[in-house]
Scaffold this active site. Structure first.
Site, PDB file in Angstrom:
ATOM      1  N   ASP A 286       0.849  -1.195   0.000  1.00  0.00           N
ATOM      2  CA  ASP A 286       0.000   0.000   0.000  1.00  0.00           C
ATOM      3  C   ASP A 286       0.882   1.242   0.000  1.00  0.00           C
ATOM      4  O   ASP A 286       2.041   1.206   0.427  1.00  0.00           O
ATOM      5  CB  ASP A 286      -0.946  -0.001   1.203  1.00  0.00           C
ATOM      6  CG  ASP A 286      -0.223   0.218   2.520  1.00  0.00           C
ATOM      7  OD1 ASP A 286       0.676  -0.586   2.838  1.00  0.00           O
ATOM      8  OD2 ASP A 286      -0.554   1.178   3.239  1.00  0.00           O
TER       9      ASP A 286
ATOM     10  N   GLU B 265      -0.147  -0.514   5.812  1.00  0.00           N
ATOM     11  CA  GLU B 265       0.856   0.087   6.695  1.00  0.00           C
ATOM     12  C   GLU B 265       0.709   1.602   6.751  1.00  0.00           C
ATOM     13  O   GLU B 265       0.812   2.211   7.817  1.00  0.00           O
ATOM     14  CB  GLU B 265       2.262  -0.301   6.234  1.00  0.00           C
ATOM     15  CG  GLU B 265       3.370   0.048   7.228  1.00  0.00           C
ATOM     16  CD  GLU B 265       3.881   1.479   7.116  1.00  0.00           C
ATOM     17  OE1 GLU B 265       4.491   1.972   8.080  1.00  0.00           O
ATOM     18  OE2 GLU B 265       3.658   2.116   6.052  1.00  0.00           O
TER      19      GLU B 265
END
Length: 451
Positions: free
Chosen positions: A92, A156
């Site tokens: 991500d 994250e």
């Protein structure tokens, strides 16, 4: 030289690495599904799973984590009795911010001036490619001498804790003798660095309400309580006159003893405008790695272009607080919440919502894994010794892994050196750093297996 085949193999694989990174960067995998399609993140997860299967990993799985995102897991068995090493990265990314401010499209990997530009190129899709390069080089040189687990996180950057909670519920999944977190970076390009300290973080959304609706500032301004003005006063209370963070009850006098970060170098790395002072007191290292730091990361209020002459009824802000090792993130959250509530003026109504939280981390640098990494870095970066540095940012999973596996040795390396400009426009990665760190990781795995 025993390391020569590994270095030659990694060099030969760099064109493939660029193609793979381009494929990964093309996914707009921002784990904010109100603004970005979930399908983009799911596509990146499938890419990572397919890559692990192609490398011979077993038990490859796309894990649905409690925050509604996906992480990818795989295991590659090593020789009988071999140590186990967990390799971490995340797919991500941060939003691109102002896409018009990029010199090339943010989700299209573009080579310019010897660097590869694109959102996630360094943070942290490049980290996944680094792991793949290291493993391929070892296989070409006779085989991977340890059992390898890979975990690729999907949220994250959002700090929503999905993988942490999944790991706590499945503690056997990520258990390892050593853990390499591929999500930090060298102190500067060409200077091999292991990050030994991470600040923890907490994120709060604070909303102030004063009126049932906006009012004409000419008719009511001066007596009607302005929610935006109240919020501004609350936020200003979080900083001392010199810019130091001031949260009631939270110590802010820690000191840093690692690598020195000269002020002129920091000004250059941070691109501070001429004539603008740095904030806070103490050394730069103190401020970045040993003391709490508050940042107002967003405010909801009318934009200048859409503003009317009105007293605002409501306003809200997103407040991030970074805390150093030794400070419990939960206690820091409590103190920040209490501070915001007590500093809200005029009896205004205040609502506070916790958005994210992560623990701080401090590594044990005396472990065998650190010795193996130092030897590997010395080969990958001839003439340079491995340095220890802190990182002001947070990787929440580190604290979770340290708590779950207290005997595991945790090392943090990666591609996010200052020139990478992660989280900003024109993020980029140095292909030379990608190559050298891939060599270093391969040599580390071999040295750690033999140690």
């Amino acid at each position: 030289m025993p390391s020569q085949p590994i270095a030659e193999t990694v060099a030969s694989l760099m064109p493939r690495a660029r193609e793979e990174l381009a494929e990964l960067v093309a996914f707009r995998s921002v784990a904010d599904f109100d603004r970005y399609p979930r399908s983009e993140s799911e596509g990146a997860a499938r890419w990572a799973a397919d890559a692990l299967r192609a490398e011979g990993f077993e038990d490859v799985a796309v894990l649905d984590t409690p925050d509604g995102t996906q992480s990818v897991y795989g295991r590659l068995a090593g020789p009988e009795g071999a140590r186990t090493v967990l390799l971490y990265a995340h797919y991500d990314v941060q939003p691109p911010l102002d896409e018009a401010g990029w010199d090339s499209p943010p989700f299209e990997l573009t080579e310019r001036d010897g660097r590869w530009y694109g959102r996630g190129a360094a943070d942290c899709k490049g980290g996944l490619v680094m792991h793949l390069l290291a493993l391929r080089a070892l296989r070409a040189a006779g085989g991977v001498p340890v059992t390898v687990k890979v975990i690729v996180e999907g949220s994250e950057e959002q700090g929503t804790g999905g993988l942490e909670r999944y790991a706590e519920a499945h503690p056997e999944l990520l258990e390892a003798d050593a853990i390499v977190i591929g999500d930090t970076g060298n102190f500067r390009v060409g200077l091999p660095t292991v990050t030994t300290v991470l600040r923890g973080m907490t994120m709060l959304r604070v909303r102030v309400d004063t009126l049932e609706g906006n009012l004409h500032s000419g008719q009511f301004g001066g007596a009607a309580p302005d929610a935006l003005a109240a919020l501004i006063r609350v936020l200003d209370s979080l900083r001392a006159e010199d810019g130091s963070t001031t949260v009631d009850g939270l110590a802010a006098d820690g000191g840093w003893e690692g690598v020195d970060y000269a002020e002129d170098r920091f000004r250059q790395d941070a691109r501070v405008l001429d004539g603008v002072d740095l904030t806070g007191s103490g050394t730069v290292g103190d401020r970045l790695w040993a003391r709490p730091a508050v940042t107002v990361v967003g405010i909801d209020c009318p934009s200048v272009s859409e503003a009317t002459p009105s007293v605002q009824a409501s306003a809200q802000a997103l407040v991030s607080l970074r805390v150093p090792p030794g400070v419990d993130a939960g206690e820091a959250t409590r103190l920040l919440r209490a501070h915001l509530e007590s500093r809200t003026p005029w009896g205004a109504r205040v609502r506070i919502e916790q958005v994210g939280q992560g623990r701080a981390f401090r590594a044990d640098t005396s472990s065998p894994a650190y010795r193996a990494m130092a030897e590997a870095m010395a080969v990958a970066y001839p003439g340079e010794e491995m340095r220890y540095a802190g990182q002001g940012g947070s990787i929440p999973l580190c604290g979770t892994l340290a708590a779950l596996y207290p005997r595991a040795e945790i090392l943090l390396i990666g591609l996010s050196e200052p020139e990478a400009r992660i989280h900003a426009v024109n993020e980029s990665v140095s292909p030379e750093e990608l190559e050298r760190l891939s060599v270093a990781e391969a040599l580390f795995l071999r040295g750690y297996a033999a140690g």
